[in-house]
Scaffold this active site. Structure first.
Site, PDB file in Angstrom:
ATOM      1  N   HIS A  57      25.698  44.283  33.208  1.00  0.00           N
ATOM      2  CA  HIS A  57      27.328  43.487  34.216  1.00  0.00           C
ATOM      3  C   HIS A  57      27.929  44.101  34.500  1.00  0.00           C
ATOM      4  O   HIS A  57      29.418  44.209  34.548  1.00  0.00           O
ATOM      5  CB  HIS A  57      27.217  41.910  33.508  1.00  0.00           C
ATOM      6  CG  HIS A  57      26.117  41.315  33.637  1.00  0.00           C
ATOM      7  ND1 HIS A  57      26.121  40.340  35.068  1.00  0.00           N
ATOM      8  CD2 HIS A  57      25.031  40.322  32.949  1.00  0.00           C
ATOM      9  CE1 HIS A  57      25.066  39.252  34.872  1.00  0.00           C
ATOM     10  NE2 HIS A  57      24.466  39.861  33.341  1.00  0.00           N
ATOM     11  N   LYS A 104      40.927  36.267  40.338  1.00  0.00           N
ATOM     12  CA  LYS A 104      40.082  36.773  39.373  1.00  0.00           C
ATOM     13  C   LYS A 104      40.964  37.152  38.026  1.00  0.00           C
ATOM     14  O   LYS A 104      41.908  37.527  37.601  1.00  0.00           O
ATOM     15  CB  LYS A 104      39.403  38.208  40.218  1.00  0.00           C
ATOM     16  CG  LYS A 104      40.352  39.381  40.586  1.00  0.00           C
ATOM     17  CD  LYS A 104      39.533  40.531  41.374  1.00  0.00           C
ATOM     18  CE  LYS A 104      38.839  39.627  42.406  1.00  0.00           C
ATOM     19  NZ  LYS A 104      37.392  39.839  42.755  1.00  0.00           N
ATOM     20  N   ARG A 105      39.739  37.556  37.083  1.00  0.00           N
ATOM     21  CA  ARG A 105      40.518  37.964  36.047  1.00  0.00           C
ATOM     22  C   ARG A 105      41.411  39.209  35.846  1.00  0.00           C
ATOM     23  O   ARG A 105      41.327  40.243  36.903  1.00  0.00           O
ATOM     24  CB  ARG A 105      39.781  38.747  34.767  1.00  0.00           C
ATOM     25  CG  ARG A 105      38.759  37.390  34.083  1.00  0.00           C
ATOM     26  CD  ARG A 105      39.610  36.913  33.608  1.00  0.00           C
ATOM     27  NE  ARG A 105      40.352  37.041  32.094  1.00  0.00           N
ATOM     28  CZ  ARG A 105      39.545  37.107  31.080  1.00  0.00           C
ATOM     29  NH1 ARG A 105      38.164  36.087  30.625  1.00  0.00           N
ATOM     30  NH2 ARG A 105      40.326  37.656  29.548  1.00  0.00           N
ATOM     31  N   LYS A 107      40.249  45.865  38.527  1.00  0.00           N
ATOM     32  CA  LYS A 107      40.802  45.613  40.022  1.00  0.00           C
ATOM     33  C   LYS A 107      41.420  45.071  40.579  1.00  0.00           C
ATOM     34  O   LYS A 107      41.780  44.890  41.745  1.00  0.00           O
ATOM     35  CB  LYS A 107      40.759  43.208  39.479  1.00  0.00           C
ATOM     36  CG  LYS A 107      39.297  43.848  38.578  1.00  0.00           C
ATOM     37  CD  LYS A 107      39.114  41.903  38.104  1.00  0.00           C
ATOM     38  CE  LYS A 107      37.976  42.060  37.233  1.00  0.00           C
ATOM     39  NZ  LYS A 107      37.015  41.852  38.006  1.00  0.00           N
ATOM     40  N   THR A 162      31.491  37.958  42.385  1.00  0.00           N
ATOM     41  CA  THR A 162      30.715  36.832  43.173  1.00  0.00           C
ATOM     42  C   THR A 162      31.808  36.545  43.565  1.00  0.00           C
ATOM     43  O   THR A 162      30.942  35.123  44.360  1.00  0.00           O
ATOM     44  CB  THR A 162      30.297  36.123  41.943  1.00  0.00           C
ATOM     45  OG1 THR A 162      30.687  36.339  40.602  1.00  0.00           O
ATOM     46  CG2 THR A 162      28.469  36.694  41.700  1.00  0.00           C
ATOM     47  N   LYS A 204      31.691  34.071  46.702  1.00  0.00           N
ATOM     48  CA  LYS A 204      32.269  33.048  47.121  1.00  0.00           C
ATOM     49  C   LYS A 204      33.770  32.523  49.227  1.00  0.00           C
ATOM     50  O   LYS A 204      32.995  31.627  49.103  1.00  0.00           O
ATOM     51  CB  LYS A 204      32.671  32.046  46.412  1.00  0.00           C
ATOM     52  CG  LYS A 204      31.869  32.125  45.310  1.00  0.00           C
ATOM     53  CD  LYS A 204      32.465  31.919  43.809  1.00  0.00           C
ATOM     54  CE  LYS A 204      31.621  32.112  42.692  1.00  0.00           C
ATOM     55  NZ  LYS A 204      32.081  32.109  41.425  1.00  0.00           N
TER      56      LYS A 204
HETATM   57  C1  8GP Z   1      30.977  40.723  35.156  1.00  0.00           C
HETATM   58  C2  8GP Z   1      30.985  41.704  36.098  1.00  0.00           C
HETATM   59  O1  8GP Z   1      32.447  42.280  35.760  1.00  0.00           O
HETATM   60  C3  8GP Z   1      31.002  41.372  37.786  1.00  0.00           C
HETATM   61  O2  8GP Z   1      31.482  42.766  38.678  1.00  0.00           O
HETATM   62  C4  8GP Z   1      29.508  40.490  38.190  1.00  0.00           C
HETATM   63  O3  8GP Z   1      30.024  40.547  39.628  1.00  0.00           O
HETATM   64  C5  8GP Z   1      29.970  39.882  36.962  1.00  0.00           C
HETATM   65  O4  8GP Z   1      29.699  40.047  35.291  1.00  0.00           O
HETATM   66  C6  8GP Z   1      28.859  39.201  36.980  1.00  0.00           C
HETATM   67  O5  8GP Z   1      27.371  40.251  37.067  1.00  0.00           O
HETATM   68  N1  8GP Z   1      30.766  41.540  34.189  1.00  0.00           N
HETATM   69  C7  8GP Z   1      30.999  41.075  32.726  1.00  0.00           C
HETATM   70  O6  8GP Z   1      31.619  40.343  33.038  1.00  0.00           O
HETATM   71  C8  8GP Z   1      30.809  41.952  31.645  1.00  0.00           C
HETATM   72  O7  8GP Z   1      30.238  42.631  32.006  1.00  0.00           O
HETATM   73  N2  8GP Z   1      31.103  40.921  30.460  1.00  0.00           N
HETATM   74  C9  8GP Z   1      31.660  42.057  29.476  1.00  0.00           C
HETATM   75  C10 8GP Z   1      31.277  43.041  28.899  1.00  0.00           C
HETATM   76  C11 8GP Z   1      31.616  41.533  28.134  1.00  0.00           C
END
Ligand code: 8GP
Length: 721
Positions: A268, A456-457, A462, A564, A568
């Site tokens: 991810h 978002k975070r 970002k 995501t 939305k």
């Molecule tokens: C997130 C990505 O940042 C985001 O782009 C994506 O939409 C989402 O995953 C679902 O796929 N990734 C994370 O939150 C992530 O990788 N977190 C782990 C490192 C702790």
């Protein structure tokens, strides 16, 4: 039905819904994606279940005090959780620490785990209900408990009462709290304990149930798929091996065959700081048997690499599961999985061609893409009843179960009266948000202004900062010319910063400081307003997204794996203002450049700069007077008090050469924002663009994503049908 029944008792169901606490059991996109996937699996009738930790404290609650983020514990279980059922009879024991004794009987080694600390994993099941299909799947959350009851603890040895309570607390600490960072690796032993705890509990319960139903583990890999959702559950690889070898008495090769045909792994993020690795010593003392298995996996794997790439030490050490004193969880997950996927086309390409290139060359067949999706039933149907009804009035209700039906809306894109209905829904949602902002923040915003939403975070990649700089530039221009003809705008921010992430917290403070200055400046005639809404969560998202005109998706190209939120917003008729990053690329493929606002460096350009250098932030500072002015304003007392308050931000851009290309992309971002301003003036055309977005959003339903996982990764056709 429930609504009617309750109203007879004078109880308002909506009110009850509002009282219910969000289950903040994830940090951001990754966790929310899992929730969308569960909803889609249930709605599609797939027997798919979730497995996680029942954190006593979920993601912290954010308060903004004097512009600063303050974190408070999220005690979401305080008033109980009516949706969970504790299943003590399904508890399992997870073993930590101790030593392994090898006993050889009839020439066969047996591995006896001794002197371990037993932790009880107690499952709490939450129903996941499919949409009108009478299917209920389960989200099983594990709670860590001491094997000894409270009674045993206090009575077995009075003198040791305090020790006993301390012991109980240390056990319960495992499921006490969610680590609040979504993008960097946390090297704490408690975190490794959490990971092994839920992996072991989950796999033990899967194997136990399979055996109960089938009598043996025959055909296990054909009937069961276990998905490793990012590296946090990568210990599934050695744990499944342990169960098969030590408890079920399979030989190594057979166990490996089952394991690697059962597991798959999704990555991810490519952020290097998020890639987990554990020091051998720490790992070995906490999980001695698991370490032995990882070592064996590594030995067998590197031996096969040696045969393939003799003498290529660099390559072998890059691919190895253990190297330089660390266990690399990504490598473990890839080696032990049947398939590996990224979460948007561009992300998967970057994995294949860059981040995991050596693995891709070794196992090209393992790699594939599964572009993320979101449940349109929550984020459109439920969150935006006004728009949903407008859609259903036009094309019927089939889209609820088959979201690509939304395409039928294209027929109406030139229909004046339908365009007006879409605009009415948006205005209605904007009025709800306007009222909320007035009630909660005592801020009056212009309902007819452009609602420009960035939620978002908070993270440097970002680029909330770039948005802030655009507002500062707009403000500077308005100060010079208060009669500047701009479309009024409301800039809306929300998001949490990891508690230890100082720069992100400074960005929150900057947004709030700027908001205070701009919102109270009479000279600019209320043309711009800024609001930071505290404690971003799913409930707030459900109000903010339907009210948005502009969806800010402005990450540095290559950094956002998918995103995501972008999907939305699109579903709710907001137009994307974004870089060609993550799933924005696929949104562009769907709606075309003419129905969104794309700007900035492309991923390959960014990667080229990272690899070869050639970017100089000072150069932009010296040549763009707007940038120079804005950056100076961060440190010259423009914000009146504490002139040094934003020094860290200033230094991150100029002292550390602007790692995320904020200054580089600024000019093209500002130009594109001007285009937004211009396009918004033609309401007819804008509404048509909104319709185009809604119509094309069906493909971003998690129903589509889950169908792809089911067919191509879990091979569900062969397994379940
Ligand atoms: C997130 C990505 O940042 C985001 O782009 C994506 O939409 C989402 O995953 C679902 O796929 N990734 C994370 O939150 C992530 O990788 N977190 C782990 C490192 C702790």
């Amino acid at each position: 039905m429930a609504k009617e029944a309750l109203s007879e008792l004078d109880i308002d169901l909506d009110m009850i819904e509002h009282i219910e606490h969000d289950a903040g059991l994830g940090n951001g996109g990754l966790g929310r994606l899992a929730a969308c996937f569960l909803e889609s699996m249930a709605s599609l009738g797939i027997a798919g279940h979730g497995c996680g930790i029942r954190y006593k404290y979920g993601l912290f609650e954010q308060k903004i005090i004097n512009g600063f983020q303050v974190e408070l514990p999220d005690n979401w279980l305080k008033n109980g959780n009516v949706w969970e059922i504790r299943k003590s009879d399904k508890s399992v024991v997870v073993k930590f620490g101790g030593n392994i004794r090898i006993q050889t009987t009839n020439g066969k080694d047996e591995f006896i785990h001794e002197n371990y600390e037993p932790i009880l994993g107690v499952p709490y099941d939450m129903p996941v209900i499919g949409y009108k299909n009478e299917i209920v799947n389960t989200l099983r959350l594990w709670s860590a408990e001491s094997e000894k009851s409270d009674f045993d603890l206090s009575s077995f040895n009075k003198g040791d009462y305090q020790k006993a309570v301390e012991y109980k607390n240390s056990v319960e600490a495992i499921s006490q709290i969610l680590y609040p960072d979504d993008s960097s690796y946390e090297g704490k032993i408690l975190r490794l304990k959490q990971q092994y705890f839920f992996v072991s509990s989950g796999l033990q319960s899967i194997v136990r149930r399979y055996k109960k139903k089938n009598g043996s583990l025959e055909n296990f890999a054909e009937k069961i798929a276990v998905h490793i959702n990012d590296t946090h559950p990568a210990l599934c690889v050695p744990e499944l091996m342990r169960i098969l070898i030590d408890e079920e008495h399979f030989g190594w090769d057979e166990a490996w065959d089952i394991t690697t045909n059962t597991l798959s792994y999704t990555n991810h993020t490519i952020l290097p700081e998020a890639l987990e690795k554990w020091p051998i010593d720490l790992f070995k003392s906490l999980l001695p048997r698991i370490y032995m298995i990882v070592e064996e996996i590594n030995e067998r794997f590197t031996k096969s690499l040696w045969d393939k790439y003799p003498g290529n030490w660099d390559l072998i050490s890059d691919l190895a599961v253990i190297s330089n004193g660390n266990i690399k969880m990504v490598n473990l997950a890839i080696v032990g999985s049947k398939y590996v996927n990224g979460v948007a086309k561009i992300h998967t390409e970057i994995l294949k061609n860059k981040v995991m290139n050596n693995f891709y060359n070794l196992y090209p067949h393992k790699f594939n893409n599964k572009t993320n999706g979101v449940t349109h039933r929550r984020f459109l149907l439920k969150a935006n009843p006004k728009l949903s009804n407008t859609i259903s009035d036009a094309i019927g209700t089939k889209w609820i179960e088959k979201p690509t039906e939304l395409m039928k809306l294209l027929k109406f894109k030139d229909d004046q009266s339908f365009r007006e209905k879409i605009a009415i829904a948006k205005r209605y949602n904007k009025s709800i948000l306007t009222k909320y902002i007035k009630d909660e923040y005592n801020l009056v915003i212009d309902e007819t202004s452009i609602f420009d939403v960035h939620i978002k975070r908070i993270h440097a990649y970002k680029r909330q900062l770039m948005n802030v700089f655009h507002i500062m530039d707009l403000y500077n221009r308005l100060k010079e010319n208060p009669n500047l003809d701009i479309t009024p705008r409301t800039f809306i921010f929300a998001g949490k910063a990891a508690p230890g992430y100082v720069l992100a917290k400074d960005i929150i403070k900057l947004i709030n400081t700027l908001a205070f200055k701009v919102n109270n400046d009479k000279l600019i005639k209320d043309k711009i307003k800024i609001i930071f809404i505290e404690n971003y969560n799913v409930t707030l998202a459900e109000m903010l997204i339907p009210a948005a005109d502009i969806s800010e998706q402005i990450s540095t190209a290559s950094k956002e794996a998918s995103g995501t939120g972008n999907m939305k917003f699109m579903m709710n008729g907001a137009l994307t203002l974004g870089t060609l990053d993550g799933a924005n690329v696929e949104i562009k493929d769907e709606v075309g450049y003419e129905n969104m606002f794309i700007f900035g460096l492309k991923a390959d350009e960014v990667i080229h700069y990272y690899d070869n250098g050639g970017y100089n932030a000072w150069h932009v500072y010296n040549h763009d007077y707007r940038i120079k002015k804005i950056l100076n304003q961060l440190v010259d007392g423009f914000f009146e008090h504490e002139p040094e308050e934003f020094r860290l931000i200033y230094d991150s851009l100029l002292g550390h050469n602007d790692e995320f290309f904020v200054l580089k992309d600024f000019s093209s971002y500002v130009d594109t924002q001007s285009l937004v301003d211009e396009k918004y003036r033609d309401k007819q055309r804008w509404n048509k663009m909104c319709i185009n977005n809604i119509a094309h959003s069906g493909i971003f339903s998690s129903d589509r994503t889950i169908s792809e996982y089911a067919k191509q990764i879990w091979e569900i056709n062969d397994k379940w049908l």
